[in-house]
Design a protein around this motif. Structure first.
Motif, PDB file in Angstrom:
ATOM      1  N   TYR B 143      14.492 -39.281 -30.850  1.00  0.00           N
ATOM      2  CA  TYR B 143      14.092 -38.039 -30.177  1.00  0.00           C
ATOM      3  C   TYR B 143      14.014 -36.894 -31.187  1.00  0.00           C
ATOM      4  O   TYR B 143      14.695 -36.896 -32.204  1.00  0.00           O
ATOM      5  CB  TYR B 143      15.111 -37.677 -29.082  1.00  0.00           C
ATOM      6  CG  TYR B 143      15.225 -38.736 -28.003  1.00  0.00           C
ATOM      7  CD1 TYR B 143      14.461 -38.648 -26.841  1.00  0.00           C
ATOM      8  CD2 TYR B 143      16.078 -39.830 -28.158  1.00  0.00           C
ATOM      9  CE1 TYR B 143      14.545 -39.619 -25.855  1.00  0.00           C
ATOM     10  CE2 TYR B 143      16.166 -40.822 -27.187  1.00  0.00           C
ATOM     11  CZ  TYR B 143      15.397 -40.701 -26.032  1.00  0.00           C
ATOM     12  OH  TYR B 143      15.480 -41.678 -25.067  1.00  0.00           O
ATOM     13  N   LYS B 144      13.177 -35.926 -30.895  1.00  0.00           N
ATOM     14  CA  LYS B 144      13.173 -34.677 -31.654  1.00  0.00           C
ATOM     15  C   LYS B 144      12.564 -33.581 -30.777  1.00  0.00           C
ATOM     16  O   LYS B 144      12.007 -33.872 -29.703  1.00  0.00           O
ATOM     17  CB  LYS B 144      12.407 -34.814 -32.967  1.00  0.00           C
ATOM     18  CG  LYS B 144      10.894 -34.905 -32.878  1.00  0.00           C
ATOM     19  CD  LYS B 144      10.301 -34.845 -34.294  1.00  0.00           C
ATOM     20  CE  LYS B 144       8.778 -34.907 -34.259  1.00  0.00           C
ATOM     21  NZ  LYS B 144       8.169 -34.866 -35.582  1.00  0.00           N
ATOM     22  N   GLN B 152      10.097 -37.909 -27.371  1.00  0.00           N
ATOM     23  CA  GLN B 152      10.528 -39.268 -27.700  1.00  0.00           C
ATOM     24  C   GLN B 152       9.452 -39.953 -28.538  1.00  0.00           C
ATOM     25  O   GLN B 152       8.257 -39.707 -28.360  1.00  0.00           O
ATOM     26  CB  GLN B 152      10.765 -40.055 -26.402  1.00  0.00           C
ATOM     27  CG  GLN B 152      11.447 -41.388 -26.633  1.00  0.00           C
ATOM     28  CD  GLN B 152      11.910 -42.058 -25.336  1.00  0.00           C
ATOM     29  OE1 GLN B 152      11.739 -41.521 -24.246  1.00  0.00           O
ATOM     30  NE2 GLN B 152      12.495 -43.232 -25.475  1.00  0.00           N
ATOM     31  N   LYS B 153       9.927 -40.848 -29.409  1.00  0.00           N
ATOM     32  CA  LYS B 153       9.007 -41.515 -30.342  1.00  0.00           C
ATOM     33  C   LYS B 153       8.333 -42.732 -29.693  1.00  0.00           C
ATOM     34  O   LYS B 153       8.960 -43.458 -28.916  1.00  0.00           O
ATOM     35  CB  LYS B 153       9.796 -41.964 -31.581  1.00  0.00           C
ATOM     36  CG  LYS B 153       8.934 -42.511 -32.703  1.00  0.00           C
ATOM     37  CD  LYS B 153       9.826 -42.915 -33.887  1.00  0.00           C
ATOM     38  CE  LYS B 153       9.024 -43.538 -35.009  1.00  0.00           C
ATOM     39  NZ  LYS B 153       9.878 -43.958 -36.141  1.00  0.00           N
ATOM     40  N   ALA B 154       7.075 -42.935 -30.042  1.00  0.00           N
ATOM     41  CA  ALA B 154       6.358 -44.151 -29.622  1.00  0.00           C
ATOM     42  C   ALA B 154       5.406 -44.536 -30.753  1.00  0.00           C
ATOM     43  O   ALA B 154       4.944 -43.673 -31.502  1.00  0.00           O
ATOM     44  CB  ALA B 154       5.583 -43.906 -28.345  1.00  0.00           C
ATOM     45  N   THR B 155       5.126 -45.817 -30.871  1.00  0.00           N
ATOM     46  CA  THR B 155       4.204 -46.261 -31.931  1.00  0.00           C
ATOM     47  C   THR B 155       3.109 -47.142 -31.334  1.00  0.00           C
ATOM     48  O   THR B 155       3.295 -47.764 -30.283  1.00  0.00           O
ATOM     49  CB  THR B 155       4.938 -47.057 -33.032  1.00  0.00           C
ATOM     50  OG1 THR B 155       5.547 -48.210 -32.430  1.00  0.00           O
ATOM     51  CG2 THR B 155       6.003 -46.235 -33.719  1.00  0.00           C
ATOM     52  N   ILE B 156       1.995 -47.168 -32.028  1.00  0.00           N
ATOM     53  CA  ILE B 156       0.881 -48.012 -31.572  1.00  0.00           C
ATOM     54  C   ILE B 156      -0.034 -48.341 -32.752  1.00  0.00           C
ATOM     55  O   ILE B 156      -0.111 -47.554 -33.718  1.00  0.00           O
ATOM     56  CB  ILE B 156       0.070 -47.310 -30.447  1.00  0.00           C
ATOM     57  CG1 ILE B 156      -0.836 -48.303 -29.708  1.00  0.00           C
ATOM     58  CG2 ILE B 156      -0.740 -46.147 -30.999  1.00  0.00           C
ATOM     59  CD1 ILE B 156      -1.416 -47.784 -28.404  1.00  0.00           C
ATOM     60  N   GLN B 157      -0.677 -49.484 -32.673  1.00  0.00           N
ATOM     61  CA  GLN B 157      -1.741 -49.813 -33.631  1.00  0.00           C
ATOM     62  C   GLN B 157      -3.055 -49.491 -32.951  1.00  0.00           C
ATOM     63  O   GLN B 157      -3.297 -49.939 -31.812  1.00  0.00           O
ATOM     64  CB  GLN B 157      -1.716 -51.301 -33.971  1.00  0.00           C
ATOM     65  CG  GLN B 157      -0.725 -51.633 -35.058  1.00  0.00           C
ATOM     66  CD  GLN B 157      -0.895 -53.056 -35.552  1.00  0.00           C
ATOM     67  OE1 GLN B 157      -1.405 -53.912 -34.861  1.00  0.00           O
ATOM     68  NE2 GLN B 157      -0.442 -53.302 -36.771  1.00  0.00           N
ATOM     69  N   TRP B 166       4.845 -38.616 -30.694  1.00  0.00           N
ATOM     70  CA  TRP B 166       6.012 -38.011 -30.046  1.00  0.00           C
ATOM     71  C   TRP B 166       5.532 -37.409 -28.731  1.00  0.00           C
ATOM     72  O   TRP B 166       4.670 -36.545 -28.732  1.00  0.00           O
ATOM     73  CB  TRP B 166       6.638 -36.945 -30.943  1.00  0.00           C
ATOM     74  CG  TRP B 166       7.199 -37.526 -32.212  1.00  0.00           C
ATOM     75  CD1 TRP B 166       6.534 -37.752 -33.375  1.00  0.00           C
ATOM     76  CD2 TRP B 166       8.543 -37.988 -32.419  1.00  0.00           C
ATOM     77  NE1 TRP B 166       7.368 -38.328 -34.309  1.00  0.00           N
ATOM     78  CE2 TRP B 166       8.614 -38.479 -33.749  1.00  0.00           C
ATOM     79  CE3 TRP B 166       9.690 -38.050 -31.627  1.00  0.00           C
ATOM     80  CZ2 TRP B 166       9.783 -39.011 -34.293  1.00  0.00           C
ATOM     81  CZ3 TRP B 166      10.864 -38.570 -32.163  1.00  0.00           C
ATOM     82  CH2 TRP B 166      10.895 -39.046 -33.492  1.00  0.00           C
ATOM     83  N   PHE B 167       6.092 -37.916 -27.627  1.00  0.00           N
ATOM     84  CA  PHE B 167       5.646 -37.426 -26.314  1.00  0.00           C
ATOM     85  C   PHE B 167       6.819 -36.780 -25.582  1.00  0.00           C
ATOM     86  O   PHE B 167       7.981 -37.038 -25.893  1.00  0.00           O
ATOM     87  CB  PHE B 167       5.081 -38.587 -25.478  1.00  0.00           C
ATOM     88  CG  PHE B 167       6.097 -39.622 -25.075  1.00  0.00           C
ATOM     89  CD1 PHE B 167       6.449 -40.651 -25.946  1.00  0.00           C
ATOM     90  CD2 PHE B 167       6.717 -39.572 -23.835  1.00  0.00           C
ATOM     91  CE1 PHE B 167       7.400 -41.596 -25.588  1.00  0.00           C
ATOM     92  CE2 PHE B 167       7.670 -40.519 -23.461  1.00  0.00           C
ATOM     93  CZ  PHE B 167       8.013 -41.531 -24.343  1.00  0.00           C
ATOM     94  N   SER B 168       6.497 -35.942 -24.609  1.00  0.00           N
ATOM     95  CA  SER B 168       7.551 -35.274 -23.847  1.00  0.00           C
ATOM     96  C   SER B 168       7.360 -35.504 -22.352  1.00  0.00           C
ATOM     97  O   SER B 168       6.309 -35.143 -21.795  1.00  0.00           O
ATOM     98  CB  SER B 168       7.548 -33.766 -24.122  1.00  0.00           C
ATOM     99  OG  SER B 168       8.520 -33.151 -23.308  1.00  0.00           O
ATOM    100  N   GLU B 169       8.389 -36.084 -21.746  1.00  0.00           N
ATOM    101  CA  GLU B 169       8.336 -36.287 -20.288  1.00  0.00           C
ATOM    102  C   GLU B 169       8.478 -34.969 -19.551  1.00  0.00           C
ATOM    103  O   GLU B 169       8.257 -34.900 -18.336  1.00  0.00           O
ATOM    104  CB  GLU B 169       9.416 -37.288 -19.859  1.00  0.00           C
ATOM    105  CG  GLU B 169       9.105 -38.702 -20.332  1.00  0.00           C
ATOM    106  CD  GLU B 169      10.028 -39.744 -19.738  1.00  0.00           C
ATOM    107  OE1 GLU B 169      10.024 -39.908 -18.509  1.00  0.00           O
ATOM    108  OE2 GLU B 169      10.757 -40.409 -20.514  1.00  0.00           O
TER     109      GLU B 169
END
Lengths: 85, 274
Positions: B143-144, B152-157, B166-169
């Motif tokens: 988180y940041k 929150q962090k998320a990754t994708i190819q 980094w997305f925020s709910e």
């Protein structure tokens, strides 16, 4: 009349060039360019411009919108420092 | 009877949304950076982007492009016949304005599950579509904070690159910059692991614009693959972009200089066109 002749020559030249392109995407795009760019030559307006980097060009089109769009395109074509890949 | 009237009004309002397009209610501003030349990674290009969002619809574009468009619309409203206007003065103003680096307008439609990309390439406008859904997000427990929002962090190819988002709910929109979407909150920041391309949220504003009008005129419709082939062909030989242009009297020296710049533009965001 002069502009009509210029356009006629350009259209013939363009059709010859289109025939030479073998890459499918570019061929499709090229054949559509004619429909989107050209309008009645009698209504064409030409405006000399000096781009933001000092180079000269001629913006053209039939409507105010066309000419403004062409000006932006010329300015970016001649001056844009880092074109987006 | 009163309830029936209200029901009919609500139905009518809902229908009008589809008849007259989609209105945005918020604007999210992103700072964008890109690395055009992979052999010169210290040289970065920048742009200022905006994500207009409404109900089930959004548009992502350069804010500089939006400003230019507003000037163009204002001029056309005065008169669409250029002979009625002082074009030299008008074009002088247009030339002095900041130009977009990202020349696309990305429309995301949740209802159609589709992304429509309008893109200017040299002197013409193109359009292609691709599916909306992005599969393969991996959400991590990191988180940041960005602009005071917990992210929150998320990754994708995607398209041959690895991206970190980094997305925020706290902002419940499954949307984000560029084509990115599909996370349980707004994507506040996204960049590839090599840091060639980056989009970071820098501001939020309530804003109402007609998103259906944020298209490009006179588009050439292609498949995504055809569009990228066309782009590649034009970048390789910029002279082709001038084909069929009336009064296109550009000196050979100018063409060489333009070609030199485009030869250095070798690092596209999408390495693989899917």
């Amino acid at each position: 009349m002069l502009f009509s002749l210029i356009n006629l020559n350009e259209i013939i030249m363009k059709k010859l060039l289109i025939g030479c392109f073998l890459v499918s995407g570019f061929a499709v795009a090229s054949s559509n360019v004619e429909e989107t760019r050209l309008c009645d030559p009698e209504n064409y307006v030409y405006v000399p411009i000096t781009t933001s980097c000092g180079k000269s060009a001629v913006a053209s089109g039939c409507t105010t919108e066309d000419i403004v769009a062409d000006t932006i395109s010329w300015d970016q074509f001649l001056c844009e420092p880092e074109p987006l890949p | 009877m009163k309830k029936l009237t209200i029901f009919i009004i609500l139905i009518a309002l809902n229908s009008s949304k589809y008849l007259y397009g989609q209105e945005s209610n918020q604007a999210f501003f992103y700072a964008a950076t890109y690395t055009a030349d992979s052999t010169n990674v210290d040289k970065k290009g920048t742009d200022y982007m905006v994500l207009w969002t409404g109900d089930n619809y959004s548009v992502f574009e350069s804010y500089y492009g939006f400003q230019l468009d507003s000037a163009q619309v204002a001029a056309s409203k005065q008169s669409d016949n250029p002979k009625d206007l002082n074009m030299t003065a008008l074009l002088g103003t247009i030339i002095s304005m900041k130009k977009p680096s990202f020349k696309f307008r990305i429309h995301k439609s949740l209802e159609e599950s589709q992304i429509t990309v309008y893109q200017n390439l040299f002197f013409d406008n193109y359009v292609y579509t691709q599916p909306l859904k992005m599969t393969g997000w991996k959400i991590e427990n990191q988180y940041k904070e960005i602009l005071g929002f917990k992210c929150q962090k998320a990754t994708i190819q995607y398209a041959g690159r690895d991206f970190v988002a980094w997305f925020s709910e706290e902002i419940p929109l499954n949307d984000g910059p560029y084509v990115f979407n599909g996370l349980p909150g707004l994507i506040m920041q996204v960049e590839d692991v090599q840091k060639y391309y980056s989009f970071e949220l820098v501001g939020i504003q309530n804003s109402s614009i007609e998103m259906s009008e944020r298209v490009l005129p006179k588009t050439i419709s292609l498949s995504k693959n055809q569009f990228f082939l066309t782009k590649k062909a034009l970048y390789k030989d910029v002279r082709k972009a001038l084909m069929g242009k009336p009064s296109s009297k550009v000196s050979d020296e100018d063409i060489r200089s333009v070609q030199k710049r485009y030869d250095k533009s070798n690092n596209p965001l999408e390495l693989i066109v899917e």
